[in-house]
Design a protein around this motif. Structure first.
Motif, PDB file in Angstrom:
ATOM      1  N   PHE B 240      60.573 -16.592 -48.368  1.00  0.00           N
ATOM      2  CA  PHE B 240      59.325 -17.245 -47.949  1.00  0.00           C
ATOM      3  C   PHE B 240      59.304 -17.483 -46.439  1.00  0.00           C
ATOM      4  CE2 PHE B 240      58.858 -19.511 -52.334  1.00  0.00           C
ATOM      5  CZ  PHE B 240      58.395 -18.322 -52.878  1.00  0.00           C
ATOM      6  N   LYS B 241      60.490 -17.626 -45.864  1.00  0.00           N
ATOM      7  CA  LYS B 241      60.557 -17.932 -44.426  1.00  0.00           C
ATOM      8  C   LYS B 241      60.319 -16.694 -43.563  1.00  0.00           C
ATOM      9  CE  LYS B 241      63.602 -21.787 -45.287  1.00  0.00           C
ATOM     10  NZ  LYS B 241      64.929 -21.860 -45.903  1.00  0.00           N
ATOM     11  N   ILE B 242      60.408 -15.533 -44.207  1.00  0.00           N
ATOM     12  CA  ILE B 242      60.199 -14.308 -43.430  1.00  0.00           C
ATOM     13  C   ILE B 242      58.718 -13.946 -43.496  1.00  0.00           C
ATOM     14  CG2 ILE B 242      60.757 -11.846 -43.297  1.00  0.00           C
ATOM     15  CD1 ILE B 242      63.465 -12.942 -44.745  1.00  0.00           C
ATOM     16  N   LYS B 243      58.070 -13.999 -42.343  1.00  0.00           N
ATOM     17  CA  LYS B 243      56.611 -13.827 -42.326  1.00  0.00           C
ATOM     18  C   LYS B 243      56.236 -12.363 -42.056  1.00  0.00           C
ATOM     19  CE  LYS B 243      56.168 -18.338 -42.585  1.00  0.00           C
ATOM     20  NZ  LYS B 243      55.893 -18.942 -43.890  1.00  0.00           N
ATOM     21  N   GLY B 244      55.074 -12.009 -42.542  1.00  0.00           N
ATOM     22  CA  GLY B 244      54.495 -10.714 -42.178  1.00  0.00           C
ATOM     23  C   GLY B 244      55.171  -9.493 -42.765  1.00  0.00           C
ATOM     24  N   LYS B 245      55.942  -9.708 -43.810  1.00  0.00           N
ATOM     25  CA  LYS B 245      56.673  -8.597 -44.414  1.00  0.00           C
ATOM     26  C   LYS B 245      56.784  -8.832 -45.918  1.00  0.00           C
ATOM     27  CE  LYS B 245      60.555  -6.057 -42.524  1.00  0.00           C
ATOM     28  NZ  LYS B 245      61.932  -6.064 -42.107  1.00  0.00           N
ATOM     29  N   PRO B 246      56.497  -7.839 -46.737  1.00  0.00           N
ATOM     30  CA  PRO B 246      56.711  -8.053 -48.174  1.00  0.00           C
ATOM     31  C   PRO B 246      58.208  -8.121 -48.476  1.00  0.00           C
ATOM     32  CG  PRO B 246      56.082  -5.776 -47.750  1.00  0.00           C
ATOM     33  CD  PRO B 246      55.980  -6.497 -46.437  1.00  0.00           C
ATOM     34  N   LYS B 247      58.542  -8.869 -49.519  1.00  0.00           N
ATOM     35  CA  LYS B 247      59.945  -9.072 -49.866  1.00  0.00           C
ATOM     36  C   LYS B 247      60.243  -8.464 -51.232  1.00  0.00           C
ATOM     37  CE  LYS B 247      58.647 -12.541 -48.102  1.00  0.00           C
ATOM     38  NZ  LYS B 247      57.690 -12.924 -47.032  1.00  0.00           N
ATOM     39  N   VAL B 248      61.395  -7.821 -51.327  1.00  0.00           N
ATOM     40  CA  VAL B 248      61.829  -7.356 -52.649  1.00  0.00           C
ATOM     41  C   VAL B 248      63.225  -7.889 -52.918  1.00  0.00           C
ATOM     42  CG1 VAL B 248      62.710  -5.131 -51.785  1.00  0.00           C
ATOM     43  CG2 VAL B 248      62.122  -5.372 -54.204  1.00  0.00           C
ATOM     44  N   ILE B 249      63.389  -8.340 -54.149  1.00  0.00           N
ATOM     45  CA  ILE B 249      64.702  -8.798 -54.573  1.00  0.00           C
ATOM     46  C   ILE B 249      65.168  -7.850 -55.666  1.00  0.00           C
ATOM     47  CG2 ILE B 249      65.936 -10.660 -55.751  1.00  0.00           C
ATOM     48  CD1 ILE B 249      63.642 -12.407 -54.202  1.00  0.00           C
ATOM     49  N   ILE B 250      66.236  -7.156 -55.374  1.00  0.00           N
ATOM     50  CA  ILE B 250      66.794  -6.270 -56.387  1.00  0.00           C
ATOM     51  C   ILE B 250      67.749  -7.113 -57.215  1.00  0.00           C
ATOM     52  CG2 ILE B 250      68.140  -4.172 -56.814  1.00  0.00           C
ATOM     53  CD1 ILE B 250      67.018  -3.149 -54.081  1.00  0.00           C
ATOM     54  N   ALA B 251      67.323  -7.419 -58.425  1.00  0.00           N
ATOM     55  CA  ALA B 251      68.096  -8.323 -59.285  1.00  0.00           C
ATOM     56  C   ALA B 251      68.933  -7.479 -60.233  1.00  0.00           C
ATOM     57  CB  ALA B 251      67.152  -9.231 -60.064  1.00  0.00           C
ATOM     58  N   HIS B 252      70.228  -7.486 -60.001  1.00  0.00           N
ATOM     59  CA  HIS B 252      71.128  -6.711 -60.866  1.00  0.00           C
ATOM     60  C   HIS B 252      71.293  -7.443 -62.188  1.00  0.00           C
ATOM     61  CE1 HIS B 252      72.083  -3.770 -57.798  1.00  0.00           C
ATOM     62  NE2 HIS B 252      72.056  -4.783 -56.930  1.00  0.00           N
ATOM     63  N   THR B 253      70.920  -6.770 -63.244  1.00  0.00           N
ATOM     64  CA  THR B 253      70.887  -7.415 -64.561  1.00  0.00           C
ATOM     65  C   THR B 253      71.582  -6.541 -65.599  1.00  0.00           C
ATOM     66  OG1 THR B 253      68.765  -6.373 -65.050  1.00  0.00           O
ATOM     67  CG2 THR B 253      68.686  -8.592 -64.099  1.00  0.00           C
ATOM     68  N   THR B 254      71.731  -7.112 -66.771  1.00  0.00           N
ATOM     69  CA  THR B 254      72.287  -6.367 -67.906  1.00  0.00           C
ATOM     70  C   THR B 254      71.197  -6.254 -68.951  1.00  0.00           C
ATOM     71  OG1 THR B 254      74.459  -7.282 -67.477  1.00  0.00           O
ATOM     72  CG2 THR B 254      74.084  -6.388 -69.687  1.00  0.00           C
ATOM     73  N   LYS B 255      70.908  -5.029 -69.334  1.00  0.00           N
ATOM     74  CA  LYS B 255      69.908  -4.836 -70.381  1.00  0.00           C
ATOM     75  C   LYS B 255      70.417  -5.505 -71.664  1.00  0.00           C
ATOM     76  CE  LYS B 255      66.456  -1.485 -71.509  1.00  0.00           C
ATOM     77  NZ  LYS B 255      65.678  -0.475 -70.818  1.00  0.00           N
ATOM     78  N   GLY B 256      69.538  -6.223 -72.334  1.00  0.00           N
ATOM     79  CA  GLY B 256      69.925  -6.873 -73.590  1.00  0.00           C
ATOM     80  C   GLY B 256      70.755  -8.124 -73.391  1.00  0.00           C
ATOM     81  N   LYS B 257      70.811  -8.645 -72.162  1.00  0.00           N
ATOM     82  CA  LYS B 257      71.680  -9.793 -71.820  1.00  0.00           C
ATOM     83  C   LYS B 257      71.548 -10.961 -72.806  1.00  0.00           C
ATOM     84  CE  LYS B 257      74.209 -12.329 -68.927  1.00  0.00           C
ATOM     85  NZ  LYS B 257      75.611 -11.994 -68.585  1.00  0.00           N
ATOM     86  N   GLY B 258      72.707 -11.418 -73.283  1.00  0.00           N
ATOM     87  CA  GLY B 258      72.730 -12.607 -74.131  1.00  0.00           C
ATOM     88  C   GLY B 258      72.977 -12.303 -75.597  1.00  0.00           C
ATOM     89  N   VAL B 259      72.748 -11.048 -75.986  1.00  0.00           N
ATOM     90  CA  VAL B 259      73.013 -10.664 -77.373  1.00  0.00           C
ATOM     91  C   VAL B 259      74.044  -9.536 -77.312  1.00  0.00           C
ATOM     92  CG1 VAL B 259      72.035  -9.704 -79.498  1.00  0.00           C
ATOM     93  CG2 VAL B 259      70.687 -11.314 -78.114  1.00  0.00           C
ATOM     94  N   SER B 260      75.241  -9.808 -77.824  1.00  0.00           N
ATOM     95  CA  SER B 260      76.387  -8.906 -77.566  1.00  0.00           C
ATOM     96  C   SER B 260      76.071  -7.442 -77.850  1.00  0.00           C
ATOM     97  CB  SER B 260      77.588  -9.373 -78.389  1.00  0.00           C
ATOM     98  OG  SER B 260      77.252  -9.331 -79.772  1.00  0.00           O
ATOM     99  N   PHE B 261      75.503  -7.185 -79.025  1.00  0.00           N
ATOM    100  CA  PHE B 261      75.339  -5.773 -79.397  1.00  0.00           C
ATOM    101  C   PHE B 261      74.118  -5.123 -78.720  1.00  0.00           C
ATOM    102  CE2 PHE B 261      73.389  -8.494 -82.569  1.00  0.00           C
ATOM    103  CZ  PHE B 261      72.114  -7.958 -82.706  1.00  0.00           C
ATOM    104  N   MET B 262      73.331  -5.914 -78.020  1.00  0.00           N
ATOM    105  CA  MET B 262      72.211  -5.333 -77.274  1.00  0.00           C
ATOM    106  C   MET B 262      72.572  -5.101 -75.809  1.00  0.00           C
ATOM    107  SD  MET B 262      68.828  -7.293 -78.680  1.00  0.00           S
ATOM    108  CE  MET B 262      68.334  -7.186 -80.404  1.00  0.00           C
ATOM    109  N   GLU B 263      73.621  -5.761 -75.350  1.00  0.00           N
ATOM    110  CA  GLU B 263      73.980  -5.652 -73.930  1.00  0.00           C
ATOM    111  C   GLU B 263      74.390  -4.226 -73.583  1.00  0.00           C
ATOM    112  OE1 GLU B 263      76.625  -8.639 -72.406  1.00  0.00           O
ATOM    113  OE2 GLU B 263      75.226 -10.269 -72.863  1.00  0.00           O
ATOM    114  N   GLY B 264      73.758  -3.710 -72.551  1.00  0.00           N
ATOM    115  CA  GLY B 264      74.071  -2.358 -72.074  1.00  0.00           C
ATOM    116  C   GLY B 264      73.700  -1.266 -73.058  1.00  0.00           C
ATOM    117  N   SER B 265      72.852  -1.595 -74.035  1.00  0.00           N
ATOM    118  CA  SER B 265      72.511  -0.618 -75.074  1.00  0.00           C
ATOM    119  C   SER B 265      71.140   0.000 -74.818  1.00  0.00           C
ATOM    120  CB  SER B 265      72.523  -1.308 -76.439  1.00  0.00           C
ATOM    121  OG  SER B 265      71.719  -0.604 -77.366  1.00  0.00           O
TER     122      SER B 265
END
Lengths: 314, 288
Positions: B240-265
């Motif tokens: 928010f403090k950076i003005k005049g420029k769009p910001k992107v946050i590359i959020a590294h995540t795990t697909k299926g996070k939180g359910v063991s057999f769905m993680e990384g599946s």
């Protein structure tokens, strides 16, 4: 028969500029063709409310959608080929499904683009836009109708597609004309046959009616500029009172205005009819008048077709 | 004396962040249970990308965004565009937990007559744009951000992008436009779970070096662990403090996070759990 020839796209640009003066909510987008679509007239006077998105039509449609969600009345323009062709999914997903207040106003539709050839000559845009639920499809016949139509759609909340060509067309209306969505205008009364036309073919239909008159045939001429919503009442009345219909359009005969008319007639009042238009082939380069000759978009062909329909009628 | 005060301030800061994280983690867990239940009841849907996006959406709706569930059309509300529309079970859960509608309605997902369509539709209060066909959300966000500028409004526009959809050309058209118009009011977050329907993004159609691509397009880029609330929130707020420029946050995540057999599946990109899997998943998420 006609004296005053003008560019509908110029009427579009001028009307946009007037609307810009009257209304702060009007925002205009273009994709690097503002000097051709004439949105430049608006851009020059209201640079803050004009966005040139570059050669990126899909993004332009999405940006139009986003602006519309903030309460703007958005006009997005470019050549019909590129907006409709490249932006179809964006129009469907981001504008028409959410029913946003975006007016997609295109120019250079049909084969009358001329020299640029088939890559630029969209003959299927009416089909593509008409099959979308929530969409309105309008095709002005001259500059007066263009102005009235642009004003009408600016007041209408929701998505609209307007199609114009590149070339000049004769002026057929005077200033007293009013455009109403869903209401066709009868330009000439007649009892023997009805010619239903749109766009550049409206003036050809009027010329054809003059020719038919010389042969003792009284032809009704209807401008069906409101392709969707279609004026079913006027079509059925014409079928009942004249018994034969000819449609004329600078569009593929498959799924154009003529097909919409045929669909109404076959379900509600079947009469003999025939569609004049581009016979499901791609166009080609050439002078636009030569192209119109080659593809049968002439008064002569409308006359010939009318005589054939009259024969079948009897 | 000053030193003591500073230590107290720091302790308070740490404490408040711990409390915030605890509150958000509890909400995220609740939302994960909603996601699994919604998709199980519907018999179809996309658990993988819904679970990977849970912390991101939770952080936005329960900490970052200014919004009013009692007045969904409030003109100064922050906007959220779920460009990866198939993750709507998460968004629906966040909206329901925020109070836009009753949580019971979540169980109508994908059913005939429900407002909760298989992909976000504007029938639902709190949703500003229909999405589902990928690659379009960033363009819409650009339009919203321009609208804010035209009306001199200070709201922000957040857009959640899937990594697979970054293969769509329109995303980069929009990225170009956002930087061209210097839209500092846009924050895009990429749910970088690295999996798309047919497999790993880098095998199907590689996106890397992704941060450099966004940088080259004129964006401010941050990378975070997309399951860590402090990292997500800090990155957004610093942006928010950076003005005049769009910001992107590359959020590294795990697909299926939180359910063991769905993680990384990959299999659970677009498949609901069966009866047994549902029970295991809910147990893992703290129910029963």
């Amino acid at each position: 028969m006609f004296k005053d020839y003008k560019y509908p796209r110029e009427a579009y640009g001028k009307t946009l500029r007037e609307l810009g003066r009257e209304r702060k909510d009007i925002v205009v987008l273009d994709a690097d063709l503002s000097s051709s679509t004439k949105t430049k007239f608006f851009a020059d006077e209201f640079p803050d409310r004009f966005f040139n998105l570059g050669v990126a039509e899909q993004n332009m449609i999405g940006v139009a959608a986003g602006l519309a969600t903030t309460g703007k009345t958005v006009f997005a323009s470019s050549f019909a080929m590129f907006v409709v062709g490249r932006g179809y999914d964006q129009i469907r997903q981001s504008i028409v499904y959410p029913k946003l207040n975006v007016k997609i106003v295109t120019t250079h539709a049909g084969i009358t683009v001329g020299g640029d050839g088939a890559s630029h000559q969209i003959i299927e845009d009416i089909a593509l836009m008409s099959v979308l639920p929530n969409m309105n499809v309008f095709v002005p016949a001259d500059c007066v109708e263009t102005e009235k139509m642009i004003r009408a759609i600016a007041d209408h909340k929701g998505p609209v597609y307007v199609r114009m060509g590149r070339s000049k067309v004769p002026t057929i209306y005077d200033d007293s004309f009013e455009f109403h969505p869903g209401r066709a205008s009868i330009l000439k009364e007649g009892n023997d046959i009805s010619i239903i036309a749109i766009g550049i073919m409206v003036s050809k239909a009027l010329e054809a009616a003059e020719e038919l008159k010389k042969k003792g045939i009284s032809a009704r001429v209807i401008n069906m500029s409101t392709v969707k919503p279609l004026d079913e009442e006027t079509i059925i009345k014409a079928a009942r009172e004249t018994g034969g219909i000819v449609t004329a359009e600078e569009h593929n005969v498959t799924m154009g205005m003529g097909s919409a008319v045929a669909s109404v007639l076959s379900e509600k009042y079947p009469v003999s009819m025939f569609k004049c238009g581009i016979p499901d082939v791609f166009g080609e380069s050439g002078d636009y008048k030569e192209l119109m000759e080659k593809y049968g978009l002439t008064a002569d062909n409308v006359v010939k077709t009318s005589l054939n329909v009259l024969k079948r009628k009897r | 004396m000053i030193l003591k005060q500073m230590i107290t301030m720091k302790e308070n800061f740490v404490k408040s962040r711990e409390e915030r994280t605890k509150r958000l983690e509890e909400m995220a867990l609740k939302i994960r249970r909603h996601i699994i239940r919604e998709i199980y009841e519907a018999g179809s849907g996309h658990p993988g990308g819904s679970l990977s996006a849970t912390e991101i959406i939770t952080a936005l709706y329960f900490h970052i965004m200014k919004h009013d569930p009692k007045n969904p059309k409030w003109e100064n509300r922050d906007r959220f565009v779920l460009s990866k529309g198939h993750s709507c079970p998460t968004l629906y859960a966040a909206l329901a937990e925020s109070g836009y509608f009753d949580v019971k309605e979540l169980l109508t997902l994908r059913k005939l007559g429900s407002r909760l369509q298989g992909h976000p539709s504007m029938k639902i209060p709190g949703i500003d744009i229909c999405t589902g066909s990928l690659g379009q959300g960033l363009s819409v966000a650009v339009g919203m951000a321009l609208g804010a500028r035209l009306d001199s409004r200070l709201y922000r526009v957040f857009v959640l992008l899937g990594d697979g959809e970054l293969q769509c050309g329109e995303v980069w058209e929009a990225a170009m436009a956002a930087a061209h118009y210097k839209l500092g009011n846009i924050t895009a977050i990429v749910d970088r779970n690295r999996l798309q329907i047919d497999g790993n993004t880098e095998t199907i159609m590689s996106l890397e070096p992704l941060p450099f691509k966004f940088k080259a397009f004129g964006w401010h880029v941050t990378e975070v662990n997309g399951h860590n609330f402090n990292e997500i929130i800090d990155a957004i707020e610093k942006g928010f403090k950076i003005k005049g420029k769009p910001k992107v946050i590359i959020a590294h995540t795990t697909k299926g996070k939180g359910v063991s057999f769905m993680e990384g599946s990959v299999a659970f990109h677009g498949k609901p759990p069966n009866d047994e899997q549902f029970k295991i998943a809910m147990k893992e998420l703290g129910e029963y």
